[in-house]
Structures are given as C-alpha cells and as structure tokens.
Design a protein around this motif. Sequence first.
Motif, PDB file in Angstrom:
ATOM      1  N   GLU B  42       0.838  -1.206   0.000  1.00 46.33           N
ATOM      2  CA  GLU B  42       0.000   0.000   0.000  1.00 46.33           C
ATOM      3  C   GLU B  42       0.872   1.256   0.000  1.00 46.33           C
ATOM      4  N   GLU B  43       1.880   1.268   0.865  1.00 43.62           N
ATOM      5  CA  GLU B  43       2.750   2.445   0.957  1.00 43.62           C
ATOM      6  C   GLU B  43       3.494   2.680  -0.366  1.00 43.62           C
ATOM      7  N   ALA B  44       3.999   1.592  -0.956  1.00 41.67           N
ATOM      8  CA  ALA B  44       4.748   1.717  -2.216  1.00 41.67           C
ATOM      9  C   ALA B  44       3.845   2.219  -3.338  1.00 41.67           C
ATOM     10  N   LEU B  45       2.611   1.709  -3.392  1.00 40.55           N
ATOM     11  CA  LEU B  45       1.685   2.122  -4.454  1.00 40.55           C
ATOM     12  C   LEU B  45       1.249   3.577  -4.267  1.00 40.55           C
ATOM     13  N   ILE B  46       0.976   3.959  -3.032  1.00 35.60           N
ATOM     14  CA  ILE B  46       0.577   5.356  -2.786  1.00 35.60           C
ATOM     15  C   ILE B  46       1.737   6.292  -3.145  1.00 35.60           C
ATOM     16  N   ASN B  47       2.952   5.910  -2.768  1.00 28.62           N
ATOM     17  CA  ASN B  47       4.115   6.736  -3.130  1.00 28.62           C
ATOM     18  C   ASN B  47       4.237   6.876  -4.646  1.00 28.62           C
ATOM     19  N   ALA B  48       4.046   5.750  -5.356  1.00 29.48           N
ATOM     20  CA  ALA B  48       4.189   5.766  -6.821  1.00 29.48           C
ATOM     21  C   ALA B  48       3.123   6.647  -7.467  1.00 29.48           C
ATOM     22  N   ILE B  49       1.885   6.525  -6.988  1.00 25.82           N
ATOM     23  CA  ILE B  49       0.766   7.269  -7.587  1.00 25.82           C
ATOM     24  C   ILE B  49       0.818   8.748  -7.211  1.00 25.82           C
ATOM     25  N   LYS B  50       1.083   9.001  -5.930  1.00 26.57           N
ATOM     26  CA  LYS B  50       1.016  10.375  -5.424  1.00 26.57           C
ATOM     27  C   LYS B  50       2.306  11.154  -5.710  1.00 26.57           C
ATOM     28  N   HIS B  51       3.415  10.633  -5.216  1.00 25.88           N
ATOM     29  CA  HIS B  51       4.678  11.378  -5.331  1.00 25.88           C
ATOM     30  C   HIS B  51       5.396  11.102  -6.656  1.00 25.88           C
ATOM     31  N   GLY B  52       5.306   9.862  -7.156  1.00 31.33           N
ATOM     32  CA  GLY B  52       5.991   9.522  -8.406  1.00 31.33           C
ATOM     33  C   GLY B  52       5.257  10.080  -9.614  1.00 31.33           C
ATOM     34  N   ASN B  53       4.053   9.579  -9.835  1.00 31.97           N
ATOM     35  CA  ASN B  53       3.293   9.980 -11.030  1.00 31.97           C
ATOM     36  C   ASN B  53       2.444  11.228 -10.806  1.00 31.97           C
ATOM     37  N   ASN B  54       2.468  11.734  -9.584  1.00 33.50           N
ATOM     38  CA  ASN B  54       1.774  12.997  -9.297  1.00 33.50           C
ATOM     39  C   ASN B  54       0.302  12.967  -9.729  1.00 33.50           C
ATOM     40  N   PHE B  55      -0.332  11.802  -9.589  1.00 37.74           N
ATOM     41  CA  PHE B  55      -1.746  11.597  -9.956  1.00 37.74           C
ATOM     42  C   PHE B  55      -2.023  11.886 -11.436  1.00 37.74           C
ATOM     43  N   GLU B  56      -0.978  11.868 -12.281  1.00 31.38           N
ATOM     44  CA  GLU B  56      -1.195  12.151 -13.715  1.00 31.38           C
ATOM     45  C   GLU B  56      -1.771  10.899 -14.386  1.00 31.38           C
ATOM     46  N   PRO B  57      -3.003  10.998 -14.912  1.00 37.90           N
ATOM     47  CA  PRO B  57      -3.675   9.805 -15.442  1.00 37.90           C
ATOM     48  C   PRO B  57      -2.973   9.170 -16.632  1.00 37.90           C
ATOM     49  N   ALA B  58      -2.179   9.918 -17.370  1.00 38.86           N
ATOM     50  CA  ALA B  58      -1.514   9.344 -18.556  1.00 38.86           C
ATOM     51  C   ALA B  58      -0.369   8.414 -18.157  1.00 38.86           C
ATOM     52  N   LYS B  59       0.091   8.542 -16.924  1.00 42.59           N
ATOM     53  CA  LYS B  59       1.224   7.713 -16.486  1.00 42.59           C
ATOM     54  C   LYS B  59       0.750   6.389 -15.885  1.00 42.59           C
ATOM     55  N   LYS B  60       1.645   5.414 -15.920  1.00 41.50           N
ATOM     56  CA  LYS B  60       1.315   4.065 -15.413  1.00 41.50           C
ATOM     57  C   LYS B  60       2.219   3.704 -14.234  1.00 41.50           C
ATOM     58  N   VAL B  61       1.755   2.718 -13.491  1.00 39.31           N
ATOM     59  CA  VAL B  61       2.587   2.127 -12.440  1.00 39.31           C
ATOM     60  C   VAL B  61       2.757   0.654 -12.787  1.00 39.31           C
ATOM     61  N   ARG B  62       4.002   0.225 -12.875  1.00 38.88           N
ATOM     62  CA  ARG B  62       4.260  -1.181 -13.207  1.00 38.88           C
ATOM     63  C   ARG B  62       4.551  -1.947 -11.912  1.00 38.88           C
ATOM     64  N   VAL B  63       3.861  -3.042 -11.742  1.00 37.35           N
ATOM     65  CA  VAL B  63       4.000  -3.823 -10.504  1.00 37.35           C
ATOM     66  C   VAL B  63       4.275  -5.274 -10.858  1.00 37.35           C
ATOM     67  N   SER B  64       5.304  -5.835 -10.250  1.00 38.20           N
ATOM     68  CA  SER B  64       5.486  -7.280 -10.372  1.00 38.20           C
ATOM     69  C   SER B  64       5.519  -7.882  -8.981  1.00 38.20           C
ATOM     70  N   ALA B  65       4.954  -9.057  -8.854  1.00 33.00           N
ATOM     71  CA  ALA B  65       4.920  -9.719  -7.549  1.00 33.00           C
ATOM     72  C   ALA B  65       5.183 -11.206  -7.751  1.00 33.00           C
ATOM     73  N   ASP B  66       6.176 -11.693  -7.045  1.00 31.83           N
ATOM     74  CA  ASP B  66       6.512 -13.114  -7.098  1.00 31.83           C
ATOM     75  C   ASP B  66       6.269 -13.693  -5.703  1.00 31.83           C
ATOM     76  N   VAL B  67       5.129 -14.347  -5.557  1.00 29.86           N
ATOM     77  CA  VAL B  67       4.769 -14.927  -4.250  1.00 29.86           C
ATOM     78  C   VAL B  67       5.222 -16.386  -4.256  1.00 29.86           C
ATOM     79  N   GLY B  68       6.318 -16.645  -3.586  1.00 33.03           N
ATOM     80  CA  GLY B  68       6.877 -17.992  -3.583  1.00 33.03           C
ATOM     81  C   GLY B  68       6.657 -18.700  -2.259  1.00 33.03           C
ATOM     82  N   ALA B  69       7.090 -19.928  -2.194  1.00 34.90           N
ATOM     83  CA  ALA B  69       6.908 -20.715  -0.976  1.00 34.90           C
ATOM     84  C   ALA B  69       7.731 -20.142   0.181  1.00 34.90           C
TER      85      ALA B  69
END
Lengths: 120, 141
Positions: B42-69
């Motif tokens: 949550e913190e990483a996504l909020i930082n990316a959307i708010k501080h990184g992309n500055n809520f600019e709708p044209a920009k994207k956030v790329r997320v990868s998640a590897d949930v392993g054993a």
Amino acid sequence: MEEQASRLKVLKTGDVTIVELTDRKILDEMIISQIGETLSDIIAESDGVRLVLDFTSVDHMSSSALSMLITLNKRARQSNGRLVLCNISPPIYEAFTITRLNEVFKTCADRSEAVAEASS
Amino acid sequence: MIDKSIPTDLTAARRLTEEILSLTVASGYNEDDRFAIRLSLEEALINAIKHGNNFEPAKKVRVSADVGAKQTTITVCDEGAGFNPASVPDPTTDENLEKPSGRGIMLMRAYMDEVSYNDHGNEVRMTKRRCTGLPHLAGHN
C-alpha cells in the motif's frame, strides 16, 4: 446519545466524545481525508474537547492515517483538548512504536481506561 | 507471478493489492506476514501514484509480484522523476516526530526484510521472507 457520522460511530459519555472508527482498513486517501475532516469538526466544536478514538474495528492503517492522527492531536492540543487512542491492535501499535508515535499519543488498552484518561 | 501495468489510480491499486494478497493467502502465509506485505505494498503504491506519477492519469505504475513458498518479492515502478531515499528526513528524530509525513518508507523498511531502490529512484523492490512475522512486538500499550 449515539449517531452514525459517515465512517465513524460517535458516542457522548459525560464530557467525553468517543469516536469508533468503523472501517477495517484505513488506507484510502479519500477515506482518511473524510475521517480527518469529521474529527477536525468535532475538535473545533468546543474548546478543551475530550476525544477518545476507538480502533477496535481497525485491522490496517497506512502512514497517511498516522499523519492524519498527528494533525488531529496537534489541533486538539492547541484548543486545550485531549486526544486518547484505545483498542489498537498489536500489529498497528507496532507501527506506532517503529515511528515513535507511541511517545506522541496517549494510548490505552481499552475504552473505559481511555475515557478515564481523557476526562482526567 | 504477477506483472502488470496499472493506471495512476487508487482504485486500480487497491484491486491489484487484493489480487497479490490473495496469492499470499493461497500460499499459506501467516497473518503477520500478510499484514507486513499489505502495509508495504500500500505504501509503495501510494508513493508511486502520489509522489511519483503525481496523480497524472496518462502515467502508469508497473508492478510485479513473485509470491513464492519461501519469500515474496514485489517491485513497484512509477514514471516519475525519481527521488533519493537517503534524502527523506528521519521521522523519528525529536524535531520531526510531529511532522505529518515521511513515515511510509520507514514502515516499509521495518516490515519487509529487504527494501531497495533503483539508481533513478523511481522503482522500489521489496522482499518479505515467509514467517518472519512483525518487526518486534515488545512493549504493546
């Protein structure tokens, strides 16, 4: 007297206002902003407000929610009021400890202790 | 393995968080580990959307998640100018204690086992090893 104020359950007992946060997750910026505004209004209603925030229902909180609480705590203090937090789950309390906010806020294990603390 | 680009939008971020968290449930991660992963994501996504992309709708956030054993690794990358994580003031010093900002990165570092940023400062990579639990639980109330 009990009333439902958006995401909060507000209850008065003597001179203490108890606000129960009803959301399980306080993560969304919009929700945090709504809660902050409602609580600010309660603090602004009268000088020397005695306010207890009950976190019984809350499972998750973000750093933005912590920021909102810091702002509210300052406002309460500036108006000679008192803000007391209670029923914070151990994982959330851990976030308070990590950020040293346990030293900034008065926290109590349960509601009755918090009410006594707020009215003292 | 999840690898997605989402819009700069908190609702899309919330949906993706739930998708990733459901994988940790399916993989049998305990409640403490799931709490840590949710909070940090949550913190990483909020930082990316708010501080990184500055809520600019044209920009994207790329997320990868590897949930392993044994561990979960999540990468969150925004399209912003990046920042220097070392320049974020320590929120636990006496003078910053009541400033209402700067706690997100500290919480991510506390709850995850590894947190690192790329040189550009627009991508955070976090790893949580399974069953390591919360940072410490001493002194509650």
